[in-house]
Design a protein around this motif. Structure first.
Motif, PDB file in Angstrom:
ATOM      1  N   GLU A   1     -16.605   0.497   3.452  1.00  0.00           N
ATOM      2  CA  GLU A   1     -17.925   1.082   3.629  1.00  0.00           C
ATOM      3  C   GLU A   1     -18.268   1.873   2.382  1.00  0.00           C
ATOM      4  O   GLU A   1     -17.495   2.711   1.944  1.00  0.00           O
ATOM      5  N   THR A   2     -19.389   1.584   1.805  1.00  0.00           N
ATOM      6  CA  THR A   2     -19.778   2.219   0.562  1.00  0.00           C
ATOM      7  C   THR A   2     -20.657   3.434   0.825  1.00  0.00           C
ATOM      8  O   THR A   2     -21.693   3.314   1.456  1.00  0.00           O
ATOM      9  N   PRO A   3     -20.284   4.603   0.348  1.00  0.00           N
ATOM     10  CA  PRO A   3     -21.097   5.800   0.579  1.00  0.00           C
ATOM     11  C   PRO A   3     -22.467   5.701  -0.094  1.00  0.00           C
ATOM     12  O   PRO A   3     -22.590   5.119  -1.163  1.00  0.00           O
ATOM     13  N   GLU A   4     -23.422   6.297   0.548  1.00  0.00           N
ATOM     14  CA  GLU A   4     -24.795   6.227   0.055  1.00  0.00           C
ATOM     15  C   GLU A   4     -24.971   6.825  -1.334  1.00  0.00           C
ATOM     16  O   GLU A   4     -25.737   6.306  -2.142  1.00  0.00           O
ATOM     17  N   GLU A   5     -24.240   7.899  -1.626  1.00  0.00           N
ATOM     18  CA  GLU A   5     -24.424   8.547  -2.926  1.00  0.00           C
ATOM     19  C   GLU A   5     -24.092   7.595  -4.069  1.00  0.00           C
ATOM     20  O   GLU A   5     -24.765   7.568  -5.096  1.00  0.00           O
ATOM     21  N   ILE A   6     -23.054   6.815  -3.883  1.00  0.00           N
ATOM     22  CA  ILE A   6     -22.659   5.877  -4.930  1.00  0.00           C
ATOM     23  C   ILE A   6     -23.699   4.766  -5.053  1.00  0.00           C
ATOM     24  O   ILE A   6     -24.072   4.367  -6.158  1.00  0.00           O
ATOM     25  N   LEU A   7     -24.181   4.275  -3.929  1.00  0.00           N
ATOM     26  CA  LEU A   7     -25.222   3.241  -3.963  1.00  0.00           C
ATOM     27  C   LEU A   7     -26.485   3.764  -4.628  1.00  0.00           C
ATOM     28  O   LEU A   7     -27.131   3.039  -5.382  1.00  0.00           O
ATOM     29  N   GLN A   8     -26.818   5.013  -4.367  1.00  0.00           N
ATOM     30  CA  GLN A   8     -27.998   5.603  -5.003  1.00  0.00           C
ATOM     31  C   GLN A   8     -27.844   5.583  -6.523  1.00  0.00           C
ATOM     32  O   GLN A   8     -28.762   5.167  -7.235  1.00  0.00           O
ATOM     33  N   ARG A   9     -26.691   6.028  -7.015  1.00  0.00           N
ATOM     34  CA  ARG A   9     -26.485   6.101  -8.466  1.00  0.00           C
ATOM     35  C   ARG A   9     -26.389   4.713  -9.095  1.00  0.00           C
ATOM     36  O   ARG A   9     -26.920   4.483 -10.171  1.00  0.00           O
ATOM     37  N   LEU A  10     -25.671   3.802  -8.431  1.00  0.00           N
ATOM     38  CA  LEU A  10     -25.481   2.474  -9.016  1.00  0.00           C
ATOM     39  C   LEU A  10     -26.751   1.645  -9.062  1.00  0.00           C
ATOM     40  O   LEU A  10     -26.974   0.886  -9.995  1.00  0.00           O
ATOM     41  N   PHE A  11     -27.586   1.773  -8.023  1.00  0.00           N
ATOM     42  CA  PHE A  11     -28.735   0.885  -7.905  1.00  0.00           C
ATOM     43  C   PHE A  11     -30.086   1.593  -8.003  1.00  0.00           C
ATOM     44  O   PHE A  11     -31.116   0.951  -7.895  1.00  0.00           O
ATOM     45  N   GLY A  12     -30.089   2.920  -8.180  1.00  0.00           N
ATOM     46  CA  GLY A  12     -31.345   3.647  -8.312  1.00  0.00           C
ATOM     47  C   GLY A  12     -32.148   3.690  -7.024  1.00  0.00           C
ATOM     48  O   GLY A  12     -33.372   3.533  -7.046  1.00  0.00           O
ATOM     49  N   LEU A  13     -31.470   3.905  -5.894  1.00  0.00           N
ATOM     50  CA  LEU A  13     -32.128   3.896  -4.583  1.00  0.00           C
ATOM     51  C   LEU A  13     -32.372   5.295  -4.061  1.00  0.00           C
ATOM     52  O   LEU A  13     -31.739   6.263  -4.499  1.00  0.00           O
ATOM     53  N   THR A  14     -33.275   5.391  -3.105  1.00  0.00           N
ATOM     54  CA  THR A  14     -33.480   6.652  -2.391  1.00  0.00           C
ATOM     55  C   THR A  14     -32.337   6.807  -1.388  1.00  0.00           C
ATOM     56  O   THR A  14     -31.642   5.824  -1.064  1.00  0.00           O
ATOM     57  N   PRO A  15     -32.136   8.009  -0.851  1.00  0.00           N
ATOM     58  CA  PRO A  15     -31.067   8.190   0.143  1.00  0.00           C
ATOM     59  C   PRO A  15     -31.207   7.249   1.348  1.00  0.00           C
ATOM     60  O   PRO A  15     -30.215   6.679   1.815  1.00  0.00           O
ATOM     61  N   ARG A  16     -32.414   7.070   1.857  1.00  0.00           N
ATOM     62  CA  ARG A  16     -32.589   6.214   3.040  1.00  0.00           C
ATOM     63  C   ARG A  16     -32.384   4.741   2.689  1.00  0.00           C
ATOM     64  O   ARG A  16     -31.799   3.994   3.458  1.00  0.00           O
ATOM     65  N   GLU A  17     -32.838   4.324   1.505  1.00  0.00           N
ATOM     66  CA  GLU A  17     -32.599   2.945   1.077  1.00  0.00           C
ATOM     67  C   GLU A  17     -31.097   2.679   0.942  1.00  0.00           C
ATOM     68  O   GLU A  17     -30.596   1.636   1.354  1.00  0.00           O
ATOM     69  N   ALA A  18     -30.392   3.662   0.395  1.00  0.00           N
ATOM     70  CA  ALA A  18     -28.940   3.525   0.254  1.00  0.00           C
ATOM     71  C   ALA A  18     -28.269   3.429   1.613  1.00  0.00           C
ATOM     72  O   ALA A  18     -27.308   2.677   1.789  1.00  0.00           O
ATOM     73  N   ALA A  19     -28.772   4.169   2.598  1.00  0.00           N
ATOM     74  CA  ALA A  19     -28.212   4.103   3.950  1.00  0.00           C
ATOM     75  C   ALA A  19     -28.409   2.718   4.552  1.00  0.00           C
ATOM     76  O   ALA A  19     -27.501   2.156   5.184  1.00  0.00           O
ATOM     77  N   VAL A  20     -29.581   2.148   4.365  1.00  0.00           N
ATOM     78  CA  VAL A  20     -29.855   0.789   4.854  1.00  0.00           C
ATOM     79  C   VAL A  20     -28.926  -0.199   4.163  1.00  0.00           C
ATOM     80  O   VAL A  20     -28.298  -1.046   4.809  1.00  0.00           O
ATOM     81  N   LEU A  21     -28.794  -0.088   2.858  1.00  0.00           N
ATOM     82  CA  LEU A  21     -27.942  -1.005   2.104  1.00  0.00           C
ATOM     83  C   LEU A  21     -26.479  -0.874   2.520  1.00  0.00           C
ATOM     84  O   LEU A  21     -25.769  -1.874   2.640  1.00  0.00           O
TER      85      LEU A  21
END
Length: 196
Positions: free
Chosen positions: A115-135
């Motif tokens: 499971e990938t934490p949202e903070e890392i997804l935000q930084r890697l892909f330039g997403l908002t917190p909610r977008e990272a949660a969906v991803l």
């Protein structure tokens, strides 16, 4: 050791069936004992069939210095645990202090999805917190409706988030998006509690 323990994939170095190195994820698999077992310091499959498959894969990997060998190890009532066996490069074997004919086992357990934490997804892909949660939820193999339910949002809002994620990442399909996450450094973060 701390570096290896941070990797969610089970990593082991085996020299003549003897376990030389195991990270946290590999030790957890060995402790559970339903797929792999440690007997007198030697790694083997938990069942006769799994043991034979694992030994054959290790022998095959040792017979070709550059060819990784895949093996599926059965588990009762679950998808098999999958392992990749590869002969260690001589320099790597020397660094670990094992013989030149040692192998590395890379083991993934489907019962413990990464499971990938949202903070890392935000930084890697330039997403908002909610977008990272969906991803994060999609990368675990869930569908968009499940993501919406888990996040307490409407399916339409989830679709809007997905659309923005696709635009931001450049992915053209949801499967491509998930592959992007799993093939990047994000999966190395391991199993973490959701920040949603």
């Amino acid at each position: 050791k701390a570096l290896l323990d941070g990797v969610p994939l089970g990593l082991m170095v085996v020299d003549d069936d003897e376990l030389k190195v195991a990270n946290r994820a590999a030790r957890a698999l060995l402790d559970e004992g339903d797929v792999l077992r440690l007997r007198n310091g030697r790694v083997g499959g938990a069942t006769g069939h799994a043991d034979a498959e694992l030994r054959a894969a290790m022998q095959e990997a040792l017979s070709d210095s550059d060819k990784p060998v895949g093996v599926a190890l059965p588990i009762d009532h679950a998808e098999p645990v999958r392992a990749l066996v590869r002969r260690l490069h001589p320099q790597s074997a020397q660094m670990v202090g094992v013989a030149r004919d040692a192998v590395a086992l890379y083991v993934t357990d489907p019962r413990k999805p990464v499971e990938t934490p949202e903070e890392i997804l935000q930084r890697l892909f330039g997403l908002t917190p909610r977008e990272a949660a969906v991803l994060r939820i999609l990368a675990k193999g869930e569908d968009l409706q499940t993501a919406a339910t888990q996040l307490g949002i409407s399916i339409q809002t989830a679709r809007t988030h997905l659309k923005h994620i696709m635009e931001t990442t450049g992915a053209s399909r949801q499967a491509e998006l998930v592959r992007m996450v799993l093939s990047r450094a994000a999966w190395m973060a391991g199993e973490c509690a959701s920040s949603s």
